[in-house]
Enzyme design. Structure first.
Site, PDB file in Angstrom:
ATOM      1  CE1 TYR A  91      -3.938   2.215   0.653  1.00 21.38           C
ATOM      2  CE2 TYR A  91      -2.962   2.603   2.814  1.00 21.38           C
ATOM      3  CZ  TYR A  91      -3.796   2.889   1.806  1.00 21.38           C
ATOM      4  OH  TYR A  91      -4.733   3.909   2.217  1.00 21.38           O
ATOM      5  CE  LYS A 164      -6.880   3.759  -0.969  1.00 22.88           C
ATOM      6  NZ  LYS A 164      -7.092   4.536   0.438  1.00 22.88           N
ATOM      7  CG  ASP A 259      -9.801   9.770  -1.992  1.00 21.67           C
ATOM      8  OD1 ASP A 259      -8.531   9.629  -1.541  1.00 21.67           O
ATOM      9  OD2 ASP A 259     -10.171   9.225  -3.025  1.00 21.67           O
TER      10      ASP A 259
HETATM   11  N1  LIG Z   1      -4.107  10.479   4.767  1.00 25.79           N
HETATM   12  C1  LIG Z   1      -5.183  10.072   4.107  1.00 25.79           C
HETATM   13  O1  LIG Z   1      -5.936   9.070   4.294  1.00 25.79           O
HETATM   14  C2  LIG Z   1      -5.631  10.888   2.930  1.00 25.79           C
HETATM   15  C3  LIG Z   1      -6.532  10.633   2.241  1.00 25.79           C
HETATM   16  C4  LIG Z   1      -7.053  11.359   1.263  1.00 25.79           C
HETATM   17  C5  LIG Z   1      -6.002  12.456   0.722  1.00 25.79           C
HETATM   18  N2  LIG Z   1      -4.739  12.529   1.330  1.00 25.79           N
HETATM   19  C6  LIG Z   1      -3.936  13.306   0.792  1.00 25.79           C
HETATM   20  O2  LIG Z   1      -4.125  14.730   0.742  1.00 25.79           O
HETATM   21  C7  LIG Z   1      -3.840  15.326  -0.305  1.00 25.79           C
HETATM   22  C8  LIG Z   1      -4.980  15.833  -1.222  1.00 25.79           C
HETATM   23  O3  LIG Z   1      -5.934  14.926  -1.793  1.00 25.79           O
HETATM   24  P1  LIG Z   1      -7.191  15.263  -2.352  1.00 25.79           P
HETATM   25  O4  LIG Z   1      -7.858  14.096  -3.174  1.00 25.79           O
HETATM   26  O5  LIG Z   1      -8.008  16.227  -1.326  1.00 25.79           O
HETATM   27  O6  LIG Z   1      -6.766  16.167  -3.675  1.00 25.79           O
HETATM   28  P2  LIG Z   1      -7.485  17.459  -4.212  1.00 25.79           P
HETATM   29  O7  LIG Z   1      -6.782  17.968  -5.533  1.00 25.79           O
HETATM   30  O8  LIG Z   1      -8.903  17.240  -4.357  1.00 25.79           O
HETATM   31  O9  LIG Z   1      -7.243  18.473  -3.183  1.00 25.79           O
HETATM   32  C9  LIG Z   1      -5.709  19.118  -2.856  1.00 25.79           C
HETATM   33  C10 LIG Z   1      -6.137  20.741  -2.383  1.00 25.79           C
HETATM   34  O10 LIG Z   1      -5.015  21.509  -2.332  1.00 25.79           O
HETATM   35  C11 LIG Z   1      -4.818  22.425  -3.053  1.00 25.79           C
HETATM   36  N3  LIG Z   1      -3.656  22.920  -2.923  1.00 25.79           N
HETATM   37  C12 LIG Z   1      -2.765  22.908  -4.064  1.00 25.79           C
HETATM   38  N4  LIG Z   1      -1.642  23.570  -3.704  1.00 25.79           N
HETATM   39  C13 LIG Z   1      -1.973  24.364  -2.929  1.00 25.79           C
HETATM   40  C14 LIG Z   1      -1.061  25.257  -1.900  1.00 25.79           C
HETATM   41  N5  LIG Z   1       0.009  25.783  -2.329  1.00 25.79           N
HETATM   42  N6  LIG Z   1      -1.720  26.119  -0.928  1.00 25.79           N
HETATM   43  C15 LIG Z   1      -2.866  25.471  -0.511  1.00 25.79           C
HETATM   44  N7  LIG Z   1      -3.384  24.592  -1.007  1.00 25.79           N
HETATM   45  C16 LIG Z   1      -3.204  24.052  -2.194  1.00 25.79           C
HETATM   46  C17 LIG Z   1      -5.659  22.383  -4.219  1.00 25.79           C
HETATM   47  O11 LIG Z   1      -6.163  23.591  -4.866  1.00 25.79           O
HETATM   48  C18 LIG Z   1      -6.819  21.336  -3.849  1.00 25.79           C
HETATM   49  O12 LIG Z   1      -7.887  22.072  -3.520  1.00 25.79           O
HETATM   50  C19 LIG Z   1      -3.041  14.085  -1.241  1.00 25.79           C
HETATM   51  O13 LIG Z   1      -1.641  14.356  -1.246  1.00 25.79           O
HETATM   52  C20 LIG Z   1      -3.563  12.799  -0.655  1.00 25.79           C
HETATM   53  O14 LIG Z   1      -2.529  11.744  -0.832  1.00 25.79           O
HETATM   54  C21 LIG Z   1      -4.502  11.655   2.315  1.00 25.79           C
HETATM   55  O1  LIG Z   2      -4.132   6.007  -0.479  1.00 27.84           O
HETATM   56  C1  LIG Z   2      -3.902   6.422   0.547  1.00 27.84           C
HETATM   57  O2  LIG Z   2      -2.719   6.334   1.135  1.00 27.84           O
HETATM   58  C2  LIG Z   2      -4.749   7.199   1.263  1.00 27.84           C
HETATM   59  C3  LIG Z   2      -5.608   8.263   0.379  1.00 27.84           C
HETATM   60  O3  LIG Z   2      -6.714   7.640   0.010  1.00 27.84           O
HETATM   61  C4  LIG Z   2      -4.908   9.076  -0.497  1.00 27.84           C
HETATM   62  O4  LIG Z   2      -5.522   9.381  -1.405  1.00 27.84           O
HETATM   63  O5  LIG Z   2      -3.669   9.673  -0.166  1.00 27.84           O
HETATM   64 MN   LIG Z   3      -7.185   8.115  -1.982  1.00 23.95          MN
END
Ligand SMILES: NC(=O)c1ccc[n+]([C@@H]2O[C@H](COP(=O)([O-])OP(=O)(O)OC[C@H]3O[C@@H](n4cnc5c(N)ncnc54)[C@H](O)[C@@H]3O)[C@@H](O)[C@H]2O)c1
Ligand SMILES: O=C(O)C[C@H](O)C(=O)O
Ligand SMILES: [Mn+2]
Length: 545
Positions: A91, A164, A259
């Site tokens: 993963y 996943k 997400d």
């Molecule tokens: N840990 C987890 O379980 C988990 C789950 C989902 C997503 N994530 C992570 O979160 C991040 C975002 O994922 P997402 O699906 O929401 O993507 P997304 O593209 O929907 O959202 C990202 C957001 O960040 C904004 N952004 C980009 N540059 C920026 C900056 N300089 N300053 C402020 N905002 C900025 C974008 O405009 C957008 O709105 C990814 O890295 C993803 O891996 C983590």
């Molecule tokens: O895939 C992951 O590790 C968590 C989340 O769904 C992401 O998009 O970052």
């Molecule tokens: Mn994801």
């Protein structure tokens, strides 16, 4: 009767060298395997030694995928014994490397369904062929427009659906023969992929707008027709589509967006864990979400729901949020707001320095948040100055840098502990090592939806849920309370991945119970716990008919 080839090349049936002499005779396998019959335990020992001999994480993953392709029982038995070690390999973060290299490394389609946007007339046949007559109960679908924080990876993104699903089985025990990963290849806007002659997906631009949504609808129609009992899990869709798709289907059948909702759940669970440690009230918190996209707004909505359940009106609850994106703090009149952002905007008149609030540093200085969540995809943006400023105004700052993979994290756990003198309560998106600081060992929770979606999904399937609603999501967020021993110095805000199977089971039971309590089950079910236990698959060899 199946011939030797059909059995040995079927990963759901194959036992390799563990076929007994009797089975070899009965199944026409005599002479197709070396003489010595191994136990599953012996196969595991041999396979683990092979795994350990690989030097890089990607090579380890490729080896494990070979096992997975050949023999699911052996793969999952091995993973059960080494879940903490395998999670970052099968993963996140190593899955990110395999996605980037997918077309170059391809050897096996891993029983996924590949749907090309150019041939919607083939969707039904494609799903049917990939399922191969199996009783599918769980579908993870991606169009790969927003893979983790790495953007558009086209058909290569199928690996996230496969990954996943591997976690679903390892964590919650869904039968690997009952799952189907699906890639919707809508084209790609990743020019590098389109220019690569080895790229395996459609070499054209992504379909967008209404024609795209029509394709999604055709997929959903085929999926519901073929697998009406299945749960449909959406993964890594683009910001413009994820919420729209969820809104369209969430009242029609059991479905969720990982997400948005999986992430919302794990973050709320982590905040509840952190507040258990700090002994503070959620109603006293101020939340800055940095990166107001799919995950950021999913998190905000789950916390909003919790504040309302704690007694605040919606209007009062919204005042606790500050959403920051590329434009800075989001105001009612900020251009280019998404539908999800609009209800979380602030009014310029609330701030004397509204014009200056274009950076995270300025927002933190002005707002004094107590909780800072990073879903921005922007590495290193939780700087020492910002973190120290936050920590100067709250005794136990809650800081969750969640962007994945590793190279995109807003900060490291070790830096956050150091900069706050051990005060920060942290969860990170990818696994983080313990941090030793001034005589205390700090355990870092993994704020990754992988802690939640397996139990959530398994509970919904076991309970034959008609739909997933806010009541069940809320119950699930509270499920992990009590599992973390928050009295220990340096305790993590979330339970460790080493207990993933235990707490996924507990979560599944609570989810199933919530469905029964609301009478949202399709089939009559007397007992939630029993329904979960009855569906659990364990990796051991079974007789072949
Ligand atoms: N840990 C987890 O379980 C988990 C789950 C989902 C997503 N994530 C992570 O979160 C991040 C975002 O994922 P997402 O699906 O929401 O993507 P997304 O593209 O929907 O959202 C990202 C957001 O960040 C904004 N952004 C980009 N540059 C920026 C900056 N300089 N300053 C402020 N905002 C900025 C974008 O405009 C957008 O709105 C990814 O890295 C993803 O891996 C983590
Ligand atoms: O895939 C992951 O590790 C968590 C989340 O769904 C992401 O998009 O970052
Ligand atoms: Mn994801």
């Amino acid at each position: 009767m199946k011939n030797a080839d059909a059995i040995l090349n079927n990963p759901f049936l194959n036992k390799g060298t563990a076929f007994t002499q009797a089975e070899r005779h009965a199944l026409g396998l005599v002479g197709t395997l070396p003489a010595h019959v191994q136990t599953l335990a012996e196969q595991v020992t041999q396979a683990y030694a092979q795994f350990q001999s690989k030097s890089s994480h990607l090579e380890k993953r490729l080896y494990l995928m070979t096992l997975f392709n050949e023999n699911r029982t052996l793969f999952f038995r091995l993973m059960a014994d080494h879940v903490v070690e395998f999670m970052p390999i099968v993963y996140d973060p190593t899955v990110a490397d395999s996605i980037e290299a997918y077309s170059h490394l391809f050897t096996d389609p891993q029983n996924a369904a590949f749907l090309s946007v150019d041939h919607p007339e083939d969707f039904e046949a494609s799903l049917k062929n990939a399922a191969g007559g199996r009783d599918i109960r769980l579908v993870v679908v991606t169009d790969a427009e927003g893979i983790l924080g790495m953007g558009d990876w086209g058909v290569n993104g199928v690996d996230i659906a496969v990954g996943k699903l591997m976690v679903y089985t390892a964590a919650a025990g869904i039968d690997p023969a009952q799952v189907l990963p699906v890639s919707i290849d809508a084209g790609t806007n990743n020019q590098k992929l389109r220019d690569d002659p080895l790229y395996l997906g459609n070499h054209h631009k992504r379909l967008a707008g209404d024609p795209y949504l029509d394709i999604i609808d055709q997929f959903v129609t085929a999926e519901r027709k073929l697998f009406p009992e299945s749960l449909l899990h959406w993964e890594d869709f683009g910001r413009a589509n994820a919420q729209v798709i969820l809104d369209k289907y969430q009242d029609q059948f059991a479905t969720f967006n990982d997400d948005i909702q999986g992430t919302g759940m794990v973050v709320l669970a982590g905040i509840l864990g952190a507040l258990n440690i700090s002994k503070e009230d959620i109603k006293d918190q101020k939340f800055v979400t940095f990166g107001a996209g799919t995950a950021g707004m999913g998190i905000a909505n789950q916390i909003l729901d919790e504040l309302q359940r704690a007694g605040l009106s919606e209007a009062e609850a919204r005042k606790h949020f500050y959403a920051v994106d590329k434009q800075g703090l989001l105001f009612t009149d900020t251009p280019d707001l998404t539908a999800a952002q609009k209800p979380f905007t602030r009014d310029c008149s609330e701030f004397a320095n509204a014009d200056d609030l274009t950076t995270l540093a300025a927002v933190v200085k002005t707002v004094h948040p107590t909780v800072l969540i990073g879903t921005s995809t922007q590495p290193g943006t939780f700087t020492e100055d910002i973190v120290k400023d936050m920590a100067a105004h709250t005794p136990r700052p809650i800081i969750f840098p969640l962007s994945n993979p590793t190279k995109l994290a807003e900060a490291t756990a070790a830096d956050l502990i150091k900069w706050t003198d051990g005060k920060a309560l942290i969860a990170t998106g990818i696994p983080a090592d313990d941090v030793d600081y001034r005589g205390t060992t700090y355990h870092i929770g993994q704020g990754n939806n992988a802690l939640m979606y397996p139990g959530l999904g398994f509970g919904l399937i076991a309970a034959t849920a008609k739909v997933l609603n806010g009541e069940t999501l809320s119950a699930a967020c509270h499920a992990l309370g009590g599992i973390v021993d928050t009295t220990q110095p340096g305790a993590a805000v979330l339970p460790p991945v080493s207990q993933l199977t235990e707490f996924s089971q507990k979560l599944a039971e609570i989810v199933a119970q919530s469905i029964l309590d609301q009478q949202l089950n399709k089939e009559p079910i007397a007992n939630a716990k029993q329904a979960v236990a009855a569906m659990k698959w364990v990796p051991e060899y079974r007789p072949i008919d």
